[in-house]
Design a protein around this motif. Sequence first.
Motif, PDB file in Angstrom:
ATOM      1  N   LYS A 293       0.784  -1.317  -0.259  1.00  0.00           N
ATOM      2  CA  LYS A 293      -0.108   0.036  -0.143  1.00  0.00           C
ATOM      3  C   LYS A 293       0.713   1.681   0.268  1.00  0.00           C
ATOM      4  O   LYS A 293       0.246   2.292  -0.795  1.00  0.00           O
ATOM      5  CB  LYS A 293      -1.103  -0.156   1.142  1.00  0.00           C
ATOM      6  N   ASP A 294       2.058   1.521   0.564  1.00  0.00           N
ATOM      7  CA  ASP A 294       3.145   2.827   0.506  1.00  0.00           C
ATOM      8  C   ASP A 294       3.444   2.766  -0.497  1.00  0.00           C
ATOM      9  O   ASP A 294       3.911   3.561  -0.685  1.00  0.00           O
ATOM     10  CB  ASP A 294       4.049   2.420   1.947  1.00  0.00           C
ATOM     11  N   THR A 295       3.878   1.677  -1.224  1.00  0.00           N
ATOM     12  CA  THR A 295       4.825   2.056  -2.232  1.00  0.00           C
ATOM     13  C   THR A 295       4.146   1.593  -3.676  1.00  0.00           C
ATOM     14  O   THR A 295       4.106   2.707  -4.952  1.00  0.00           O
ATOM     15  CB  THR A 295       5.566   0.752  -2.761  1.00  0.00           C
ATOM     16  N   VAL A 296       2.851   1.316  -3.717  1.00  0.00           N
ATOM     17  CA  VAL A 296       2.148   1.542  -5.530  1.00  0.00           C
ATOM     18  C   VAL A 296       0.484   2.069  -4.384  1.00  0.00           C
ATOM     19  O   VAL A 296       0.128   1.985  -4.337  1.00  0.00           O
ATOM     20  CB  VAL A 296       1.537  -0.401  -5.312  1.00  0.00           C
ATOM     21  N   ILE A 297       0.647   2.933  -6.504  1.00  0.00           N
ATOM     22  CA  ILE A 297      -0.190   3.618  -6.163  1.00  0.00           C
ATOM     23  C   ILE A 297      -1.164   3.713  -7.061  1.00  0.00           C
ATOM     24  O   ILE A 297      -0.727   3.354  -8.684  1.00  0.00           O
ATOM     25  CB  ILE A 297       0.484   5.597  -6.291  1.00  0.00           C
ATOM     26  N   PRO A 298      -2.419   3.164  -6.903  1.00  0.00           N
ATOM     27  CA  PRO A 298      -3.259   2.858  -7.985  1.00  0.00           C
ATOM     28  C   PRO A 298      -3.310   3.707  -9.112  1.00  0.00           C
ATOM     29  O   PRO A 298      -3.641   4.536  -9.020  1.00  0.00           O
ATOM     30  CB  PRO A 298      -4.930   3.102  -6.887  1.00  0.00           C
ATOM     31  N   TYR A 299      -3.505   3.136 -10.535  1.00  0.00           N
ATOM     32  CA  TYR A 299      -3.233   3.752 -11.290  1.00  0.00           C
ATOM     33  C   TYR A 299      -5.206   4.623 -11.545  1.00  0.00           C
ATOM     34  O   TYR A 299      -6.109   4.374 -11.373  1.00  0.00           O
ATOM     35  CB  TYR A 299      -3.306   2.632 -12.864  1.00  0.00           C
ATOM     36  N   ASN A 300      -4.881   5.552 -11.829  1.00  0.00           N
ATOM     37  CA  ASN A 300      -6.179   7.067 -12.655  1.00  0.00           C
ATOM     38  C   ASN A 300      -6.726   7.304 -13.545  1.00  0.00           C
ATOM     39  O   ASN A 300      -5.587   8.017 -14.409  1.00  0.00           O
ATOM     40  CB  ASN A 300      -5.411   8.236 -11.463  1.00  0.00           C
ATOM     41  N   GLU A 301      -7.477   6.551 -14.226  1.00  0.00           N
ATOM     42  CA  GLU A 301      -6.957   7.192 -15.718  1.00  0.00           C
ATOM     43  C   GLU A 301      -7.215   8.526 -16.105  1.00  0.00           C
ATOM     44  O   GLU A 301      -7.418   8.690 -17.076  1.00  0.00           O
ATOM     45  CB  GLU A 301      -8.588   5.832 -16.481  1.00  0.00           C
TER      46      GLU A 301
ATOM     47  N   GLY B 297      -0.771   7.127 -10.533  1.00  0.00           N
ATOM     48  CA  GLY B 297      -0.171   5.925 -10.425  1.00  0.00           C
ATOM     49  C   GLY B 297       0.677   4.996 -11.004  1.00  0.00           C
ATOM     50  O   GLY B 297       1.609   5.476 -12.201  1.00  0.00           O
ATOM     51  N   ASN B 298       1.270   4.588 -10.861  1.00  0.00           N
ATOM     52  CA  ASN B 298       2.127   2.929 -10.392  1.00  0.00           C
ATOM     53  C   ASN B 298       2.338   1.595 -10.718  1.00  0.00           C
ATOM     54  O   ASN B 298       2.574   0.367 -11.141  1.00  0.00           O
ATOM     55  CB  ASN B 298       3.280   3.368 -10.097  1.00  0.00           C
ATOM     56  N   GLY B 299       0.570   1.437 -10.422  1.00  0.00           N
ATOM     57  CA  GLY B 299       0.206   0.088 -10.736  1.00  0.00           C
ATOM     58  C   GLY B 299      -1.223  -0.157 -10.324  1.00  0.00           C
ATOM     59  O   GLY B 299      -2.202   0.663 -10.691  1.00  0.00           O
ATOM     60  N   PHE B 300      -1.658  -1.292  -9.639  1.00  0.00           N
ATOM     61  CA  PHE B 300      -3.108  -1.354 -10.021  1.00  0.00           C
ATOM     62  C   PHE B 300      -3.738  -2.551  -9.049  1.00  0.00           C
ATOM     63  O   PHE B 300      -2.779  -2.731  -7.916  1.00  0.00           O
ATOM     64  CB  PHE B 300      -4.048  -2.472 -10.597  1.00  0.00           C
ATOM     65  N   SER B 301      -4.452  -2.422  -8.157  1.00  0.00           N
ATOM     66  CA  SER B 301      -4.651  -2.611  -6.511  1.00  0.00           C
ATOM     67  C   SER B 301      -6.164  -3.010  -6.288  1.00  0.00           C
ATOM     68  O   SER B 301      -6.553  -2.364  -7.051  1.00  0.00           O
ATOM     69  CB  SER B 301      -4.318  -1.193  -5.270  1.00  0.00           C
ATOM     70  N   PHE B 302      -6.332  -3.490  -5.231  1.00  0.00           N
ATOM     71  CA  PHE B 302      -7.409  -4.346  -4.902  1.00  0.00           C
ATOM     72  C   PHE B 302      -7.917  -4.268  -2.978  1.00  0.00           C
ATOM     73  O   PHE B 302      -6.285  -4.760  -3.135  1.00  0.00           O
ATOM     74  CB  PHE B 302      -8.092  -5.860  -5.450  1.00  0.00           C
ATOM     75  N   ALA B 303      -8.434  -3.862  -2.547  1.00  0.00           N
ATOM     76  CA  ALA B 303      -8.720  -3.639  -1.177  1.00  0.00           C
ATOM     77  C   ALA B 303      -9.468  -5.581   0.298  1.00  0.00           C
ATOM     78  O   ALA B 303      -8.476  -5.581   0.757  1.00  0.00           O
ATOM     79  CB  ALA B 303      -9.810  -2.458  -1.195  1.00  0.00           C
ATOM     80  N   ASN B 304     -10.208  -5.944  -0.488  1.00  0.00           N
ATOM     81  CA  ASN B 304     -10.349  -6.850   0.270  1.00  0.00           C
ATOM     82  C   ASN B 304      -9.518  -8.194  -0.476  1.00  0.00           C
ATOM     83  O   ASN B 304      -8.638  -8.400  -1.135  1.00  0.00           O
ATOM     84  CB  ASN B 304     -11.316  -7.097   0.199  1.00  0.00           C
ATOM     85  N   TYR B 305      -9.222  -9.038   0.681  1.00  0.00           N
ATOM     86  CA  TYR B 305      -8.530  -9.981   0.498  1.00  0.00           C
ATOM     87  C   TYR B 305      -9.636 -11.487  -0.521  1.00  0.00           C
ATOM     88  O   TYR B 305     -10.200 -12.297   0.334  1.00  0.00           O
ATOM     89  CB  TYR B 305      -8.140 -10.741   1.542  1.00  0.00           C
ATOM     90  N   ASN B 306      -9.768 -11.232  -1.549  1.00  0.00           N
ATOM     91  CA  ASN B 306     -10.861 -12.100  -2.300  1.00  0.00           C
ATOM     92  C   ASN B 306     -10.523 -11.905  -3.654  1.00  0.00           C
ATOM     93  O   ASN B 306      -9.757 -11.091  -4.446  1.00  0.00           O
ATOM     94  CB  ASN B 306     -12.144 -11.331  -2.283  1.00  0.00           C
ATOM     95  N   ALA B 307     -10.684 -13.205  -3.977  1.00  0.00           N
ATOM     96  CA  ALA B 307     -10.069 -13.635  -5.504  1.00  0.00           C
ATOM     97  C   ALA B 307     -10.170 -13.070  -6.378  1.00  0.00           C
ATOM     98  O   ALA B 307     -10.112 -12.927  -7.956  1.00  0.00           O
ATOM     99  CB  ALA B 307     -10.695 -15.771  -5.358  1.00  0.00           C
ATOM    100  N   HIS B 308     -12.096 -12.561  -6.701  1.00  0.00           N
ATOM    101  CA  HIS B 308     -12.996 -12.119  -7.924  1.00  0.00           C
ATOM    102  C   HIS B 308     -12.349 -10.425  -7.924  1.00  0.00           C
ATOM    103  O   HIS B 308     -12.054 -10.139  -8.913  1.00  0.00           O
ATOM    104  CB  HIS B 308     -13.792 -11.798  -7.789  1.00  0.00           C
ATOM    105  N   GLU B 309     -12.425  -9.952  -6.340  1.00  0.00           N
ATOM    106  CA  GLU B 309     -11.514  -8.606  -6.179  1.00  0.00           C
ATOM    107  C   GLU B 309     -10.064  -8.835  -7.519  1.00  0.00           C
ATOM    108  O   GLU B 309      -9.597  -7.935  -8.175  1.00  0.00           O
ATOM    109  CB  GLU B 309     -11.419  -7.680  -5.618  1.00  0.00           C
ATOM    110  N   LEU B 310      -9.178 -10.109  -7.326  1.00  0.00           N
ATOM    111  CA  LEU B 310      -8.084 -10.136  -7.952  1.00  0.00           C
ATOM    112  C   LEU B 310      -8.236 -10.159  -9.550  1.00  0.00           C
ATOM    113  O   LEU B 310      -7.402  -8.923  -9.781  1.00  0.00           O
ATOM    114  CB  LEU B 310      -7.208 -11.040  -7.628  1.00  0.00           C
ATOM    115  N   LEU B 311      -9.532 -10.715  -9.428  1.00  0.00           N
ATOM    116  CA  LEU B 311      -9.136 -10.855 -10.772  1.00  0.00           C
ATOM    117  C   LEU B 311      -9.814  -9.601 -12.073  1.00  0.00           C
ATOM    118  O   LEU B 311      -8.785  -9.717 -12.779  1.00  0.00           O
ATOM    119  CB  LEU B 311     -10.745 -11.853 -11.218  1.00  0.00           C
ATOM    120  N   PHE B 312     -10.563  -8.963 -10.869  1.00  0.00           N
ATOM    121  CA  PHE B 312     -10.756  -7.519 -11.889  1.00  0.00           C
ATOM    122  C   PHE B 312     -10.027  -6.633 -11.875  1.00  0.00           C
ATOM    123  O   PHE B 312      -9.869  -6.520 -12.862  1.00  0.00           O
ATOM    124  CB  PHE B 312     -12.278  -6.604 -10.862  1.00  0.00           C
TER     125      PHE B 312
END
Length: 476
Positions: free
Chosen positions: A403-411, A416-431
């Motif tokens: 969280k401290d190093t990866v800034i979510p991309y803002n289109e 931003g420099n990457g992509f992230s997801f908040a909850n430990y959930n497989a489909h959030e990772l997939l999205f």
Amino acid sequence: MKIVFAIAEADPFVKTGGLGEVGGSLPGALQRQGADVRVIMPKYSVIPAEFRKKFYYINHFHVPLAWRRQYCGLEEFTYNGIRYYFIDNEYYFTRSRVYGEYDEAEQYAFFSRAVLESLTHLPEFKPDILHCHDWHTGLIPLLKSEFYAKEPLYYSLKTVFTIHNLKYQGIFPKEVLTDVIGLNQRYFTEENLEFHGRVNFMKAGLLYADQITTVSPTYAQEIQYSFYGEKLEGILQKRKDSLLGILNGIDYQVYDPDTDPLIAVPYRSSPEAKEMNKGNLQRSLGLAEQVNRPLLGMVSRLVDQKGLDLLCFIMEEILMLDVQIVILGTGERQYEEKLQTFAEKYRDKFVFKNGFDDQLAHQIYAGIDILLMPSLFEPCGISQMIAMRYGTIPIVRETGGLKDTVIPYNEYTGEGNGFSFANYNAHELLFAVQRAVEIFDSDKTAWARLKNNAMKRDFSWESSASAYINIYKSLM
């Protein structure tokens, strides 16, 4: 300012993970800022012979360990301008592996006591700060207080204890307290080393060090709560005024895409170097050489912490996309077997390399487009930093150092420099994977901006070293 690092591993002598990276690179960064840093570590038999034969004998003495008096040799070797001292005892350190032996409690109790005894044998060097790392050295602040408080060398010596991963604490049977450490029963209480009927080395460091640090600001906050606190959150809450999170860095000489000798095409040799490294990696893995097809990768220990359960759950859905995947790692058998099954079923899209190969790791960082790092928890993490240094875009879960190093991309803003997801959930990772792949496929300008943002981030040790210097100064 004179600093001693007590640490179980340090690159290039021994490295099993991030701890070894820190032991090999942070001392140099501190020294560049004016500190005189020495490192003390065990003389393991697994240290390459090319180094061991160059070690210089300083002295030998005996270390008290409860009822034992154990031989301890002290040897020295200077590497990249840093003096490393090696604790020599063949009984404890002539092993086929670094960790996981039946007598780990005795091994690292001996090492902790030997570090303190060694300080009187360092030629013309009186340390100001003793910086201890992870559970292997957790006893040192307590042993200093109990056995050395009245000796002149130790009067003004301050201790710093760094948590690299709170999950690994050094928990042993209660008999270790008296029979190995040599402490009496008054320390076997909830306020001291007792931990659910056992003895906890990490807890000793948390209770007795003058300052506690951990390896990212977010992780320092997370571990004060039960989900991440590994049953030590109460102590960390009590000591929160002495707890500070300082982000780890990476060695910019080892991970320099412009000059890296381990990759096929150093970046400074061609503006198309990233694509050329990708093609070389695809060929070497037996994958179709397609520069416009996203290549995803992972370099990791294969354990629950790293989010392998999430990844395996949605792997076939990811492989339904027009992507290729390479994973390098070793760990729990269940994940090795699952990944091998995917590799056999999807031979044209998925490659699994079971083990660890440093050269291949560098080639993966340089050759893939997207790094997968869906960790359940991550104190700091270095894979995402290395990846960004090579223009590879990380997909991470928002935890700890990720969280401290990866800034979510803002289109909309291009930040931003990457992509992230908040909850430990497989489909959030997939999205998150689907979104990254869609942008890679459809918007080359946005992807180029992402790569540029990633490569511009400074993950060198210099700012972290400055923060440690400030801690040392405040203690002195």
